[in-house]
Enzyme design. Structure first.
Site, PDB file in Angstrom:
ATOM      1  N   ASP A   1      21.686   4.448 -62.152  1.00  0.00           N
ATOM      2  CA  ASP A   1      22.188   4.270 -63.514  1.00  0.00           C
ATOM      3  C   ASP A   1      21.160   4.131 -64.645  1.00  0.00           C
ATOM      4  OD1 ASP A   1      24.222   4.080 -61.699  1.00  0.00           O
ATOM      5  OD2 ASP A   1      25.372   2.617 -62.825  1.00  0.00           O
TER       6      ASP A   1
ATOM      7  N   GLU B   1      26.026  -7.315 -54.422  1.00  0.00           N
ATOM      8  CA  GLU B   1      25.642  -5.976 -54.847  1.00  0.00           C
ATOM      9  C   GLU B   1      24.118  -5.860 -54.990  1.00  0.00           C
ATOM     10  OE1 GLU B   1      27.145  -5.129 -58.740  1.00  0.00           O
ATOM     11  OE2 GLU B   1      26.994  -2.974 -58.495  1.00  0.00           O
TER      12      GLU B   1
END
Ligand SMILES: *[C@@H]1O[C@H](CO)[C@@H](O)[C@H](O)[C@H]1NC(C)=O
Ligand SMILES: *[C@@H]1O[C@H](CO)[C@@H](O)[C@H](O)[C@H]1NC(C)=O
Length: 815
Positions: free
Chosen positions: A550, A785
Site C-alpha cells: 500500500d 495484522e
C-alpha cells in the site's frame, strides 16, 4: 464581362452537377464506409468493453456447481465473518448461525448484540483452537470473561452431505473471579435461514405452549432435513422463537432486534427479552408469506450448554444419532486424530515446543483453515473501455480470508501465503482453492485483486473499494504456493492431480503473460506497478495498493519511467516456477527458462536497480524526498461568512523539483526483494551488503522481526495524508518476514561467502518472530495484522490469522 462570366458559369455548373453526382455517389459510399467504420468501431468498442468481464476461454477448473460433488466438504464453517455458523458449498445455501447477548447489557441499537465478528465488540479473544478443514472444529470465544465454546462434528451418511451436530457451552472463563456475577445470564440465539435464490423452504415446528421444538425444511441441494435444538445441561430461564421473513443475510441481526419484546416471566416479576414468535407478512391473496428465517432463543444461567443437531433426510439407515454421549465420543476421537496429524505434519513436540506453544500453533493454524469461506456472487470491475463499473460473471469462491473481523473475504496475494500453510496440511483443499481463484481469470489473463462476493461480504466493504480495475495487478503469490507444492510433493501431484494441473497450465500461462505484458516498464527488463495516481494532491507519496505494500514509499512522482524492483523480482520468480511446472508437465519450458535467466542475470539487475550511492537495491523514478503535507489556508473569499470556519485539508507541497533517479533514500522490504525471492547470487557482494543492512538495528532489525521501512527513511512512520496512518512504513509484517527467514535459510544452505551470516540471521530472526507473536498472543488473545517495531505490540486488524499464521511454518521450519 458579366455575360462572359455567366457563360463561363454554365459549363462549370454542369461540370459541378456531374461532379455533384459523383460526389453524391462517393458521399454515399463514404457514408456507408463511415457508418461501417463507426459500426465497426462501436462493435470493436463493444468488444473492448466486454473483455473485462468475459471469462477466460478454456475449461473451468471447478466443474461442479453443487458442492455435493465434494461431500466431505459440503458442509462447513464457511462464514468466516460470523462468530459461528455452518453453511453448504452451494451458490445459495441453507445458512445457520449463532448470535448472543447479555440481557443486562444489550441495548436496542444493537450494542452488546453479537453476530458478525466485529472488532468493536472488543471480545477478549476468539479463535478456532482445533479445526481440520473437513470434519470438526473446537472454537473458544471469550466475551466479558464468559467463555462460549462452540464445537461441531460432521458425520457421513446418506447422499446429501451427511449430518452434523454443534454444541454451544457457556461457562465462566475463570470461575475463581467472582466479580462478574452480574453476568449470570446470557441469551443464545441459534438461527436457520435460507438465502434468496435457494430453491426450498424451512419452517418452525411448534409443540405445547407454542414452543419451538425444531426446524424442518427441504432444499434442492439438501433434500429434506431437520434441525433440533436441545438443552444439554444447566438452567433455562426463557425460551422463545422467531419465524419470519428477513430481507437478506446482511440484515439478520436487525431483523432479530426488531422482533425482541420485553415480557414478564410467568409467575414472577422478572422480565425478559423474548422473540416475537411467528411474524409472517400477509400476502395479497390472504395467505401468509413463507418464513426464510427461524431463530430460537435460549436465555439461561451460566453455566449451561445447548446442542443443535442437523439430520439429513437422505440418511435412512442411521444407527446412532450424533447427540449426547455419542457426540462427546465422536468429538473426542476427532480431537485425538487432529492432534496426531498435527504432530506428524509439523513435528512441534519433537522439536521441543511446550504444550502451551503447541496449543498456540494449533490455534494459529486452525483459525486459518477454519476461516475458509464459500462465497458466491458478482464483483464489480472496470476497464478503460467501460463507462463505469460493470458486473463480473457470477462465480463461487472457496478461499481462506486474512481476518474474520476486518477482511472476511478473498484477497489474491494473501491467498498465496495462506496456501503455504494449507497445502502442508491438505493438498486437496489447497488445489480446490487455487482452482476457484483461477476460474476467476478473465479473457485477458487478469484475476481481480479483492473478491467481494455475496450480501454479507459486500456489507463489510466501504463503497470506494468495491470496484476492481483490470489494469491493476497484485503480487502473483500463487506461484509461491505452486512452487512449494511442487518441491514438497511433485510425484504425488503428478500421480493424483495431473489432469487438474494440466488444465491449470494454460491459465498460468495467461496469468504470467498478463503480468509480463501489462506491467512492463519503459526499458527492456523493467516492470512498473500500475494504479498509482499521478494526480494525487493529498498523498505524501501516492499509494501503490497493487504492490500489496500500500503506502510503502516509491518515487514521489509516478511516471512511466518508473521501475519497481519488487515487481521485477516477482516476475523473475514466476518465470522460474513456470519453467518448473512446464517441465514437470512436459510442455516446452524454454521461453520461461530464458525469461528467468534474463531477469535473474545479476549484472542486468544491478544495472537497473542497484544504487551505487546507497549501495542498495532500489526503485527508480521521478523523485524527490522534499515533500511535506501542509495546511494551505485558502485566501478568504468575500462571500464566505465570517462565522463559517473552513478547516483546510492537508495538501502535499513539493519543495524541490523531482529528478529521475534511484529512490534510494528509502530502505525497506522492497530493497530486500532480490534476496527475499532468492534472485541475488549466493556469491554476490550485494548479498553480503543486504545481510549486513538487514541486521542493522538502525535500519530494519528489531527484537520482534524486521520492520518494513528503515528508521532512516524520510517517510518512516509518516502519515500519508492527514488521516492515513503509516501502514507499510515501519511496522513488522509477518508475510515478508516469513519470506526473509526462508531466504536466509536458503542462503545458509548453499555454498558461498555469506553462508555463515545468513545462518545467524536465520536463527535469530526466526526466534525473534516466534517469541514475540506468542508473547503478544498471550497478552492480548489475538494474532495481529502487524507488530510495532518499538515494543513488538500487535497492531491493526485482529484476529489476523491470515498470513500471520505462517508463524506455524516458522516454528516447524517448513519453507
Ligand atoms: C455440561 O455438560 C458437559 C458435557 O457435555 C460437561 O463437561 C459439563 O461439566 C456440564 N456442566 C454442568 C454444569 O453440568
Ligand atoms: C516476457 O516479456 C519479455 C519482454 O517483452 C519477452 O522478451 C519474454 O519472452 C516474455 N516471456 C515470456 C515467458 O513470455
Amino acid at each position: 464581362m458579366v455575360k462572359n462570366k455567366a457563360q463561363e458559369r454554365v459549363p462549370k455548373t454542369r461540370a459541378r452537377a456531374k461532379t455533384n453526382k459523383k460526389m453524391r455517389l462517393s458521399i454515399n459510399c463514404v457514408i456507408v464506409i463511415v457508418s461501417m467504420v463507426i459500426a465497426g468501431w462501436f462493435g470493436y468498442k463493444g468488444y473492448l468493453e466486454t473483455r473485462v468481464n468475459t471469462p477466460y476461454d478454456g475449461q473451468k477448473l471447478v466443474k461442479y456447481t453443487s458442492g455435493l460433488k465434494v461431500p466431505d466438504r459440503y458442509w462447513g464453517t464457511y462464514r468466516p465473518g460470523a462468530y459461528f455458523g455452518l453453511k453448504t458449498r452451494d451458490p445459495y445455501s441453507l445458512v445457520t448461525g449463532l448470535m448472543w447477548y447479555f440481557p443486562r447489557f444489550v441495548r436496542y441499537d444493537g450494542t452488546g448484540f453479537r453476530h458478525w465478528c466485529e472488532q468493536s465488540d472488543e471480545l477478549n479473544r476468539y479463535a478456532w483452537l482445533e479445526h481440520d478443514g473437513r470434519t470438526f472444529g473446537v472454537q473458544e470465544i471469550v466475551d466479558n470473561h464468559v467463555l462460549i465454546r462452540t464445537t461441531f462434528v460432521k458425520k457421513r451418511g446418506g447422499y446429501r452431505g451427511g449430518d452434523w451436530t454443534a454444541r454451544i457451552a457457556v461457562s465462566l472463563e475463570n470461575p475463581q473471579i467472582m466479580d462478574h456475577l452480574f453476568l449470570e445470564e446470557i441469551s443464545l440465539l441459534f438461527y436457520t435461514a435460507i438465502e434468496d435464490g435457494t430453491k426450498g423452504w424451512i419452517k418452525a415446528n411448534l409443540g405445547d405452549y407454542d414452543r419451538l421444538t425444531g426446524i424442518e425444511g427441504n432444499t434442492q441441494g439438501l433434500g429434506s432435513f431437520s434441525i433440533n435444538v436441545n438443552l444439554i445441561n444447566g438452567t433455562i430461564e426463557e425460551h422463545s422463537f422467531l419465524s419470519t421473513v428477513a430481507l437478506g443475510l446482511n440484515v439478520l441481526k436487525g431483523t432479530v432486534l426488531q422482533n425482541l419484546r420485553i415480557a414478564a416471566q410467568k409467575g414472577s416479576l422478572k422480565k425478559h427479552l423474548v422473540l416475537a414468535g411467528e411474524q409472517l407478512p400477509l400476502l395479497p391473496e390472504g395467505k401468509r408469506e413463507d418464513p426464510n428465517f427461524v431463530v430460537t432463543q435460549v436465555t439461561g444461567k451460566i453455566p449451561f450448554e445447548i446442542e443443535v443437531s442437523y439430520e439429513s433426510g437422505s440418511f435412512s439407515n442411521r444407527m446412532d444419532k450424533l447427540t449426547g454421549n455419542n457426540y462427546d465420543e465422536a468429538l473426542k476421537e476427532h480431537r485425538e486424530q487432529f492432534s496426531k496429524k498435527f504432530e506428524s505434519v509439523f513435528n512441534l513436540k519433537s522439536k521441543g515446543y511446550k504444550d502451551d506453544e503447541v496449543a498456540f500453533a494449533k490455534m494459529a493454524f486452525s483459525n486459518l483453515i477454519g476461516s475458509i469461506g464459500y462465497f458466491y456472487g458478482t464483483s464489480q470491475v472496470q476497464s478503460t473501455y467501460t463507462q463505469g463499473p460493470v458486473p463480473y460473471w457470477k462465480a463461487p469462491l472457496y478461499t481462506a480470508v486474512p481476518s474474520r473481523s476486518f477482511f472476511p473475504r478473498g484477497f489474491l496475494w494473501d491467498e498465496g501465503f495462506h496456501g503455504l500453510l494449507i497445502s502442508v496440511w491438505d493438498t486437496e483443499i489447497e488445489l480446490d482453492i487455487i482452482s476457484h481463484w483461477f476460474d476467476l481469470m478473465n479473457i485477458e489473463g487478469w484475476i481481480p485483486r479483492e473478491m467481494i462476493l455475496g450480501e454479507e461480504a459486500v456489507a463489510k466493504v466501504p463503497k470506494e473499494f468495491i470496484t476492481q480495475i483490470n489494469t491493476n495487478a497484485n503480487p502473483p503469490t500463487f506461484f509461491l504456493t505452486l512452487d512449494f507444492l511442487l518441491q514438497r510433493s511433485e510425484q504425488d501431484l503428478l500421480k493424483h492431480n495431473f489432469h487438474l494441473l494440466d488444465k491449470l497450465y494454460p491459465r498460468l500461462q495467461a496469468w504470467f503473460s498478463w503480468f509480463n505484458t501489462t506491467q512492463i516498464g519503459e526499458l527492456p527488463g523493467t516492470y512498473r506497478w500500475r494504479g498509482r495516481d499521478e494526480k494525487a494532491t493529498r498523498e505524501l507519496n501516492p499509494k501503490t495498493l497493487t504492490s500489496g505494500l500500500d503506502d510503502y514509499p516509491r518515487a514521489s512522482h509516478p511516471s512511466v519511467a518508473e521501475r519497481h524492483v519488487d515487481l521485477r523480482c516477482w516476475i523473475a520468480y514466476a518465470a522460474r516456477v513456470m519453467a518448473n511446472i512446464a517441465e514437470m508437465l512436459s510442455y516446452p519450458a524454454k521461453k520461461y527458462q530464458e525469461t528467468y535467466r534474463y531477469l535473474s542475470d545479476n549484472n542486468l539487475l544491478n544495472e537497473l536497480h542497484w544504487s551505487p550511492n546507497a549501495q542498495a537495491y532500489s526503485d527508480y523514478g521521478l523523485h524527490t524526498d522534499k515533500v511535506v503535507l501542509q495546511k494551505i489556508v485558502p485566501p478568504p473569499s468575500r462571500k464566505q461568512q465570517s462565522n463559517v470556519q473552513i478547516t483546510p485539508e492537508m495538501t502535499r507541497v513539493v519543495l524541490e523539483k523531482p529528478l529521475l533517479k534511484f529512490v534510494d533514500t528509502t530502505f525497506g522490504y522492497v530493497s530486500l526483494f532480490p534476496f527475499i525471492l532468492q534472485i541475488v547470487e549466493p556469491d554476490s557482494p550485494q548479498l553480503g551488503k543486504i545481510l549486513q543492512d538487514l541486521r542493522d538495528p538502525d535500519l530494519l532489525w528489531t527484537k520482534y522481526g524486521l520492520r518494513s521501512l528503515a528508521k532512516t527513511s524520510p517517510l518512516y512512520m509518516k502519515y500519508n495524508t492527514q488521516h492515513d496512518a503509516p501502514y507499510w512504513r515501519g511496522p513488522i509484517w509477518i508475510n515478508l518476514n516469513y519470506l526473509t527467514v526462508r531466504a536466509a535459510y536458503y542462503y545458509s544452505n548453499v555454498k558461498g561467502p555469506y553462508q555463515e551470516s545468513a545462518k545467524k540471521i536465520y536463527q535469530e530472526l526466526r526466534k525473534n518472530l516466534i517469541q514475540n507473536i506468542i508473547i503478544q498472543y498471550k497478552k492480548t488473545g489475538y494474532l495481529w495484522e502487524q507488530y510495532d517495531d518499538t515494543e513488538g505490540k500487535g497492531k491493526g486488524s485482529h484476529p489476523f490469522t491470515g498470513w500471520t499464521s505462517l508463524v506455524v511454518l516458522l516454528m516447524a521450519e517448513i519453507y
